[in-house]
Design a protein around this motif. Structure first.
Motif, mmCIF file in Angstrom:
data_model
loop_
_atom_site.group_PDB
_atom_site.id
_atom_site.type_symbol
_atom_site.label_atom_id
_atom_site.label_comp_id
_atom_site.label_asym_id
_atom_site.label_seq_id
_atom_site.Cartn_x
_atom_site.Cartn_y
_atom_site.Cartn_z
ATOM 1 N N THR A 146 1.620 13.576 24.432
ATOM 2 C CA THR A 146 0.233 13.797 24.047
ATOM 3 C C THR A 146 -0.078 15.174 23.690
ATOM 4 N N ALA A 147 -0.864 15.459 22.736
ATOM 5 C CA ALA A 147 -1.111 16.697 22.168
ATOM 6 C C ALA A 147 -2.754 16.742 21.934
ATOM 7 N N LEU A 148 -3.192 18.252 22.113
ATOM 8 C CA LEU A 148 -4.521 18.567 22.029
ATOM 9 C C LEU A 148 -4.977 19.903 21.398
ATOM 10 N N VAL A 149 -5.919 19.829 20.621
ATOM 11 C CA VAL A 149 -6.221 21.360 20.199
ATOM 12 C C VAL A 149 -7.720 21.674 20.675
ATOM 13 N N TRP A 150 -8.102 22.839 21.245
ATOM 14 C CA TRP A 150 -9.392 23.178 21.667
ATOM 15 C C TRP A 150 -9.610 24.829 21.212
ATOM 16 N N ASN A 151 -10.856 25.221 21.509
ATOM 17 C CA ASN A 151 -11.319 26.362 20.943
ATOM 18 C C ASN A 151 -11.114 27.362 22.261
ATOM 19 N N PRO B 206 -12.861 20.870 23.324
ATOM 20 C CA PRO B 206 -11.913 20.237 22.234
ATOM 21 C C PRO B 206 -12.389 20.061 20.898
ATOM 22 N N TYR B 207 -11.418 20.110 19.976
ATOM 23 C CA TYR B 207 -11.815 19.925 18.352
ATOM 24 C C TYR B 207 -11.887 18.656 18.150
ATOM 25 N N TYR B 208 -11.030 17.611 18.837
ATOM 26 C CA TYR B 208 -10.607 16.295 18.738
ATOM 27 C C TYR B 208 -10.277 15.715 19.901
ATOM 28 N N ASN B 209 -10.167 14.407 19.826
ATOM 29 C CA ASN B 209 -9.752 13.791 21.163
ATOM 30 C C ASN B 209 -7.946 14.293 21.411
ATOM 31 N N VAL C 294 -10.675 23.107 11.961
ATOM 32 C CA VAL C 294 -9.399 23.359 12.936
ATOM 33 C C VAL C 294 -8.577 24.328 12.200
ATOM 34 N N ARG C 295 -8.293 23.902 11.118
ATOM 35 C CA ARG C 295 -7.239 25.081 10.592
ATOM 36 C C ARG C 295 -7.667 26.315 10.313
ATOM 37 N N GLU C 296 -8.861 26.576 9.886
ATOM 38 C CA GLU C 296 -9.739 27.854 9.810
ATOM 39 C C GLU C 296 -9.750 28.331 11.186
ATOM 40 N N ARG D 38 -7.788 32.041 12.609
ATOM 41 C CA ARG D 38 -8.551 33.085 13.256
ATOM 42 C C ARG D 38 -7.962 33.303 14.604
ATOM 43 N N GLY D 39 -7.385 32.514 15.098
ATOM 44 C CA GLY D 39 -6.591 32.443 16.403
ATOM 45 C C GLY D 39 -7.721 31.932 17.420
ATOM 46 N N ASP D 40 -8.565 31.382 17.027
ATOM 47 C CA ASP D 40 -9.715 30.347 18.165
ATOM 48 C C ASP D 40 -9.028 29.263 18.704
ATOM 49 N N ALA D 41 -8.291 28.497 17.788
ATOM 50 C CA ALA D 41 -7.947 27.051 18.005
ATOM 51 C C ALA D 41 -6.466 27.391 18.876
#
Length: 195
Positions: free
Chosen positions: A81-86, A92-95, A147-149, A153-156
């Motif tokens: 299970t994977a997630l991406v956050w700031n 989180p950017y998404y569930n 999210v890609r941007e 930038r190194g934020d995600a």
């Protein structure tokens, strides 16, 4: 220093915490479920904040039952299970996209069609498949606005659930540790077994 171990099992349907003593006797146990999210057929998601909130709740419950005599913490989790956050806001950017989710079937098929699947098999030791985290991260980068941007930038930052739990336990935006172990990294499709 404490004498007990806090074991966290961040599972697919809920989170369990145990406190064990030096002889591995369970001194305390707590479990809390969280909602499953099914946005459309084949898609399975979890709210990352629900994952964190249940983890925090069960840890507090078991520590309150036996005291804060903790020497170490172990974390096991739903590995794919994977997630991406700031990293700056903690949001989180998404569930979290759950290991059962099949939305990345086109990504996995494309990797096999154009030959990149063979490279992944050789380097990561795994076939391109919807099961593993790599395609889920690609899907988030390609389908969630900004999210890609943020990643450029190194934020995600991304991880499996162990990384999310560890980052939250160790300070979140105030120095939270962004790490995993080899057993979780090996399930992402990103780990190069050749090096």
């Amino acid at each position: 220093m404490g004498q007990n171990v806090l074991a966290i099992d961040q599972g697919t349907t809920g989170t369990t915490a145990l406190v064990l003593d030096a002889s591995l006797t369970v001194l305390s146990r707590a479990n809390q479920e969280f909602p499953q999210i099914y946005p459309q057929p084949g898609w399975v998601e979890h709210d990352p904040e629900s994952i964190w909130n249940t983890t925090l709740a069960v840890c507090r419950q078991v520590i309150n039952q036996v005291g804060n005599n903790i020497a170490a913490i172990g974390i096991t989790n739903q590995r794919e299970t994977a997630l991406v956050w700031n990293r700056k806001t903690g949001r989180p950017y998404y569930n979290a996209i759950v290991w059962q989710d099949t939305r990345t079937d086109r990504i996995a098929s494309a990797l096999d069609r154009d030959g990149r699947g063979d490279v992944i098999r050789q380097k990561a030791g795994l076939p391109p498949a919807t099961y593993f985290s790599g395609g889920k991260i690609q899907w988030i980068l390609e389908n969630v606005d900004g999210v890609r941007e943020a990643a450029e930038r190194g934020d995600a930052i991304f991880g499996t659930c162990d990384t999310w739990v560890l980052w939250n336990l160790t300070g979140r935006v105030d120095g939270g540790v962004h790490a995993t172990d080899v057993t979780n990294a090996s399930r992402t499709l990103f780990m190069d077994l050749e090096t």
